[in-house]
Design an enzyme around this catalytic site. Structure first.
Site, PDB file in Angstrom:
ATOM      1  N   TRP A 285       2.680   4.341   0.012  1.00  0.00           N
ATOM      2  CA  TRP A 285       2.468   2.924  -0.297  1.00  0.00           C
ATOM      3  C   TRP A 285       2.461   2.699  -1.792  1.00  0.00           C
ATOM      4  CZ3 TRP A 285       4.006   0.428   3.526  1.00  0.00           C
ATOM      5  CH2 TRP A 285       3.672   0.776   4.837  1.00  0.00           C
TER       6      TRP A 285
ATOM      7  N   ASP B 148      -4.536  -1.964  -4.203  1.00  0.00           N
ATOM      8  CA  ASP B 148      -4.118  -2.149  -2.812  1.00  0.00           C
ATOM      9  C   ASP B 148      -5.236  -1.596  -1.930  1.00  0.00           C
ATOM     10  OD1 ASP B 148      -3.017  -2.074  -0.291  1.00  0.00           O
ATOM     11  OD2 ASP B 148      -1.250  -0.892  -0.838  1.00  0.00           O
TER      12      ASP B 148
ATOM     13  N   LYS C 277      -5.256  -3.835   9.072  1.00  0.00           N
ATOM     14  CA  LYS C 277      -5.889  -2.536   9.227  1.00  0.00           C
ATOM     15  C   LYS C 277      -7.380  -2.702   9.532  1.00  0.00           C
ATOM     16  CE  LYS C 277      -1.974  -0.561   7.917  1.00  0.00           C
ATOM     17  NZ  LYS C 277      -1.529  -0.619   6.556  1.00  0.00           N
TER      18      LYS C 277
HETATM   19  C1  LIG Z   1      -0.199  -0.638   5.840  1.00  0.00           C
HETATM   20  C2  LIG Z   1      -0.283  -0.579   4.359  1.00  0.00           C
HETATM   21  C3  LIG Z   1       0.600  -1.295   3.541  1.00  0.00           C
HETATM   22  C4  LIG Z   1       1.715  -2.149   4.100  1.00  0.00           C
HETATM   23  O1  LIG Z   1       1.200  -3.314   4.587  1.00  0.00           O
HETATM   24  P1  LIG Z   1       2.161  -4.483   5.157  1.00  0.00           P
HETATM   25  O2  LIG Z   1       1.170  -5.581   5.373  1.00  0.00           O
HETATM   26  O3  LIG Z   1       2.791  -3.962   6.385  1.00  0.00           O
HETATM   27  O4  LIG Z   1       3.165  -4.803   4.103  1.00  0.00           O
HETATM   28  C5  LIG Z   1       0.441  -1.214   2.187  1.00  0.00           C
HETATM   29  N1  LIG Z   1      -0.531  -0.460   1.637  1.00  0.00           N
HETATM   30  C6  LIG Z   1      -1.389   0.257   2.392  1.00  0.00           C
HETATM   31  C7  LIG Z   1      -2.449   1.078   1.733  1.00  0.00           C
HETATM   32  C8  LIG Z   1      -1.289   0.213   3.777  1.00  0.00           C
HETATM   33  O5  LIG Z   1      -2.140   0.923   4.532  1.00  0.00           O
END
Ligand SMILES: *Cc1c(COP(=O)(O)O)cnc(C)c1O
Length: 355
Positions: free
Chosen positions: A100, A167, A191
């Protein structure tokens, strides 16, 4: 009954599913579905207001920060962060702690010079690099708090001389943080906070408007702030479900209470992985995630039978990401500790059967 260890979209509280289902049929006694009411109606505005208020309350967001609910997932934020924060001709610093993070780096390169301060790619990201200096002349420093695929998590945040962008998609609201340490926090909801389709952004107002770039309205945090996340039609249903999940979290005692539960769940599971001779952990102990617990089998021949054994017990979603293999048990906020014990029991019974 299923025990959902899926990495994302992940488990949400059962009572939230019930409330969401009810709102699809009759939202708050309006005789209308949440799917058909105007986003400008007083009823929906109350939902959005409460969602923003809960975020501020649960994270003790200080003055000077804005809370947004946007579309496009965390992956869109990979581009919007540099678009809004990286001046023409400027540079940004990134820590590469997983796929990511590396996707975020790839997007930043469209906007300017991107410095990768450190990477753990050589070890397939089994640890988070900590030995580096953050360039004080970069516009911001980007990190990933929890690396969903590898099961590593920053247990302590860095002290950064420049705004820190984080993030937090896979550990948002799982533990106490100090929002004032960050310039920008973003998280795809699916998540640990709500359903897919909405992304939480918490941004420090004073870091905006400094790039000299012309930014299209939908991609511009300032337009979104001015529009109160309603520059265009927001994802009403996803915002409602997120709000209900945040309400649930508050009723449980908030972030501090859930953090204790999350620590207890993680401790129980890692203790079993360390004890059971059939399994071994993937990551270094100091970076172990309290959200995604990755482990592999000592004997590759045990992999498929263990998955099957879990399936029979109602344990779903524990197959590891294809780039790591083995197993990944995601133990997000809404997963009860009883489910963790079902998995631990399965590991112990599987050991007995394979003596
Ligand atoms: C799942 C995830 C993403 C991607 O998220 P989307 O909403 O599908 O774009 C980005 N960063 C992390 C840490 C993730 O777990």
């Amino acid at each position: 009954m299923k025990h959902n260890f899926g990495a994302g979209p992940g488990i949400l509280p059962h009572e939230v599913f019930k409330q969401a289902a009810e709102a699809v049929l009759d939202f708050n006694g309006t005789g209308l579905s949440i799917l058909e009411i105007s986003h400008r109606s007083a009823e929906f505005e109350a939902v959005l207001d409460e969602a923003v208020k809960l975020v501020k309350e649960l994270f003790e967001v200080p003055e000077g920060y804005s809370v947004l609910f946007l579309q496009g997932g965390a992956s869109t934020q990979f581009a919007l962060a540099p678009y809004n924060l990286l001046p023409e001709g400027g540079k940004a610093a990134y820590l590469d702690s997983g796929v990511w993070a590396s996707k975020a780096i790839k997007e930043a390169k469209y906007f300017g010079e991107t410095i990768v301060v450190a990477t753990s790619k050589e070890s397939n990201y089994t640890y988070i690099p900590k030995d580096f200096t953050i360039p004080a002349d970069a516009a911001y420093f980007h990190i990933t708090s929890n690396n969903t695929i590898y099961g590593t998590q920053l247990q302590e945040f860095f002290k950064s001389p420049i705004p820190m962008v984080c993030d937090m998609s896979s550990d948002i609201f799982s533990r106490k943080i100090n929002v004032a340490d960050f310039g920008l926090i973003y998280a795809g909801a699916q998540k640990n906070m709500g359903p897919a389709g909405v992304t939480l952004v918490i941004v420090k107002d004073s870091i905006l408007g400094k790039t000299g770039r012309k930014i299209p309205a939908m991609f511009n945090y300032q337009t979104q702030i001015e529009g109160g996340s309603m520059y265009n039609t927001p994802p009403c249903f996803a915002i409602l479900v997120s709000m209900l999940t945040l309400r649930w979290l508050k009723s449980k005692g908030g972030v501090e209470a859930i953090q204790k539960e999350n620590e207890a769940k993680a401790k129980a599971l890692y203790t079993e992985i360390d004890r059971n001779p059939l399994f071994k952990p993937v990551c270094v102990p100091e970076d172990r995630s309290h959200m995604n617990v990755c482990f592999v089998v000592e004997n590759p021949e045990h992999e498929k039978p263990f998955l099957k054994y879990c399936e029979e017990k109602g344990i779903v979603g524990i197959k590891g990401h294809r780039s790591v293999g083995g197993f990944r048990a995601s133990i997000y906020n809404a997963l009860p500790i009883t489910s963790v014990h079902v998995l631990i029991d399965a590991m112990q019974e599987f050991q007995e059967k394979n003596k």
